[in-house]
Design a protein around this motif. Structure first.
Motif, short mmCIF file in Angstrom:
data_model
loop_
_atom_site.label_atom_id
_atom_site.label_comp_id
_atom_site.label_asym_id
_atom_site.label_seq_id
_atom_site.Cartn_x
_atom_site.Cartn_y
_atom_site.Cartn_z
N LEU A 192 5.04 -104.64 17.03
CA LEU A 192 5.01 -105.91 16.32
C LEU A 192 5.27 -105.72 14.83
N MET A 193 6.14 -106.55 14.29
CA MET A 193 6.37 -106.59 12.84
C MET A 193 5.29 -107.49 12.24
N LEU A 194 4.23 -106.88 11.74
CA LEU A 194 3.10 -107.69 11.30
C LEU A 194 2.42 -107.19 10.03
N ARG A 195 2.49 -105.91 9.76
CA ARG A 195 1.72 -105.35 8.64
C ARG A 195 2.04 -106.03 7.31
N ASP A 196 3.29 -106.35 7.07
CA ASP A 196 3.68 -106.96 5.79
C ASP A 196 4.03 -108.43 5.93
N ARG A 197 3.76 -109.02 7.08
CA ARG A 197 4.02 -110.45 7.29
C ARG A 197 2.73 -111.22 7.00
N LYS A 198 2.65 -111.79 5.80
CA LYS A 198 1.40 -112.44 5.39
C LYS A 198 1.59 -113.89 4.95
N PHE A 251 2.19 -116.47 6.72
CA PHE A 251 1.51 -117.42 7.60
C PHE A 251 0.03 -117.53 7.24
N VAL A 252 -0.55 -116.45 6.70
CA VAL A 252 -1.95 -116.49 6.28
C VAL A 252 -2.09 -117.36 5.03
N ARG A 253 -1.17 -117.21 4.09
CA ARG A 253 -1.20 -118.06 2.90
C ARG A 253 -1.06 -119.52 3.28
N LEU A 297 -5.88 -123.53 -2.35
CA LEU A 297 -4.51 -123.93 -2.68
C LEU A 297 -3.71 -122.79 -3.28
N HIS A 298 -4.41 -121.88 -3.97
CA HIS A 298 -3.74 -120.72 -4.56
C HIS A 298 -4.52 -119.46 -4.17
N PRO A 299 -4.37 -119.04 -2.92
CA PRO A 299 -5.14 -117.89 -2.43
C PRO A 299 -4.79 -116.61 -3.17
N THR A 300 -5.79 -115.81 -3.42
CA THR A 300 -5.58 -114.53 -4.09
C THR A 300 -5.06 -113.50 -3.09
N THR A 301 -4.56 -112.41 -3.60
CA THR A 301 -4.06 -111.33 -2.74
C THR A 301 -5.18 -110.78 -1.87
N ASP A 302 -6.37 -110.64 -2.45
CA ASP A 302 -7.51 -110.12 -1.68
C ASP A 302 -7.88 -111.05 -0.53
N GLU A 303 -7.85 -112.36 -0.79
CA GLU A 303 -8.17 -113.32 0.27
C GLU A 303 -7.15 -113.25 1.40
N VAL A 304 -5.88 -113.19 1.03
CA VAL A 304 -4.83 -113.10 2.03
C VAL A 304 -4.97 -111.82 2.84
N ASP A 305 -5.20 -110.72 2.17
CA ASP A 305 -5.34 -109.43 2.86
C ASP A 305 -6.53 -109.44 3.81
N HIS A 306 -7.63 -110.08 3.39
CA HIS A 306 -8.82 -110.12 4.23
C HIS A 306 -8.55 -110.86 5.54
N TYR A 307 -8.01 -112.07 5.45
CA TYR A 307 -7.78 -112.85 6.66
C TYR A 307 -6.62 -112.29 7.49
N HIS A 308 -5.71 -111.62 6.83
CA HIS A 308 -4.64 -110.94 7.56
C HIS A 308 -5.23 -109.81 8.41
N ALA A 309 -6.17 -109.06 7.84
CA ALA A 309 -6.83 -107.99 8.59
C ALA A 309 -7.66 -108.55 9.74
N VAL A 310 -8.34 -109.67 9.49
CA VAL A 310 -9.13 -110.31 10.55
C VAL A 310 -8.21 -110.75 11.69
N TYR A 311 -7.08 -111.31 11.34
CA TYR A 311 -6.12 -111.77 12.34
C TYR A 311 -5.59 -110.60 13.17
#
Length: 341
Positions: A207-213, A215-217, A301-315
């Motif tokens: 799966l191409m997913l590690r750098d696909r973020k 959709f989380v934003r 509305l303006h998610p930070t990189t840390d927030e995006v990374d966190h929910y991306h990891a959860v996903y």
């Protein structure tokens, strides 16, 4: 857990007419996917040089006026979703839909679908049509399957896609859908995209997913729950020629994808009349689409990189867990695991 899909008689117990209908449904989907855009584009141009030129002129004028419609929700015709041909397509493989949790219609969803495969057959059948009765299993949800922006440039074909509730996978279109006052909007995104089609190797799950973020934003901006979905068998309905990364063939595929948005692939199925011959009829391999549990996210509305990374990891963790829980029941060996690229 609920499993949707008609009970499947053996091939020998099917009537010849039923078997023929299933084959034609599978063939129709392949040929529509591969050739409709080009065919209708050439047809519109051809008619300009015939006595039927007013048809093309009127359509092109209307196309100009209607150009932005796909980005504003398009126009869906529910009778298209309920055509009998989609039940024949379902029965050919067969395609099943597995429900693991309730999806309350009082919230929106960003649905991540994996893998892309060659044509995302299971995703289309289960979400864009009523072949497996999606609306009965998940009442109150409005489904919007997304596709490449370039697909909506083709005359007539764009209207065909919109009739099933499809829209372009761009920010304007997705923001429009998730900003609707009525909740229960669910956008279906094949996260790996066209690039992931290059890994559609039978028996493998890359799966191409590690750098696909992105959709989380999107989910964070609209407070839409993330929903992982996996289609077992999607990579197995065609044989596929994979080129080694770094080879000139692979580089050409990547360059082509960057220029035109899709990746040219070498794939083949079985013949129309002889099962052991080459052709474009997909192999009748079961496809099981498993819908996971929703992952609630807050609104930023303006998610930070840390927030995006966190929910991306959860996903990613939830998707991996979904795969592990259902792989053996879907015919995947216990020793097989997801590979994230």
């Amino acid at each position: 857990m609920e499993v949707s899909g008609a009970s499947q008689p053996s091939v020998t117990s099917k009537t010849p007419w039923k078997h023929y209908q299933e084959i034609m449904a599978a063939y129709q989907f392949v040929f529509t996917f591969l050739f409709s855009g080009l065919f209708f584009s050439l047809l519109v141009i051809f008619l300009l040089f015939t006595s039927l030129w007013p048809i093309s002129v009127l359509y092109l004028v209307w196309l100009y006026l209607d150009w932005d419609t796909p980005n504003k929700g398009g126009r869906c015709f529910h009778w298209m979703k309920n055509l009998t041909i989609w039940k024949h397509l379902r029965d050919y493989y067969p395609i099943k839909l597995v429900k693991t949790a309730e999806l309350p219609p009082d919230q929106n969803y960003v649905v991540g679908c994996h893998p892309h495969g060659i044509m995302s057959t299971g995703i289309f059948c289960n979400f864009s049509t009523e072949g497996n009765g999606f609306s009965k299993h998940f009442p109150g949800l409005r489904i919007w399957q997304t596709g490449l922006n370039s697909l909506f440039w083709f005359p007539v074909y764009r209207d065909y896609l919109m009739s099933y509730g499809m829209c372009p996978v761009n920010r304007q279109s997705l923001d429009f859908v998730l900003s609707q006052p009525q909740l229960g909007q669910a956008v279906i995104i094949t996260i790996g995209g066209a690039h992931e089609a290059l890994y559609s190797i039978p028996g493998q799950h890359c799966l191409m997913l590690r750098d696909r973020k992105g959709f989380v934003r999107l989910a964070l901006r609209h407070r839409a729950s993330l929903l992982p979905v996996y289609s077992f068998g999607e990579n197995d309905i065609f044989r596929f020629k994979a080129f080694a990364e770094g080879s000139w063939q692979y580089r050409c595929q990547v360059i082509f994808k960057k220029l035109l948005g899709f990746s040219p692939c070498i794939f083949w199925g079985r013949g129309l009349f002889l099962a052991n011959s080459w052709g474009l009829l997909p192999f009748a391999v079961p496809i099981t689409t498993v819908v996971g549990r929703p992952i609630p996210v807050p609104r930023h509305l303006h998610p930070t990189t840390d927030e995006v990374d966190h929910y991306h990891a959860v996903y990613m963790k939830a998707l991996e867990q979904l795969f592990e829980e259902h792989k053996e029941s879907c015919g995947v060996p216990a020793s097989t695991h997801l590979t994230f690229i």
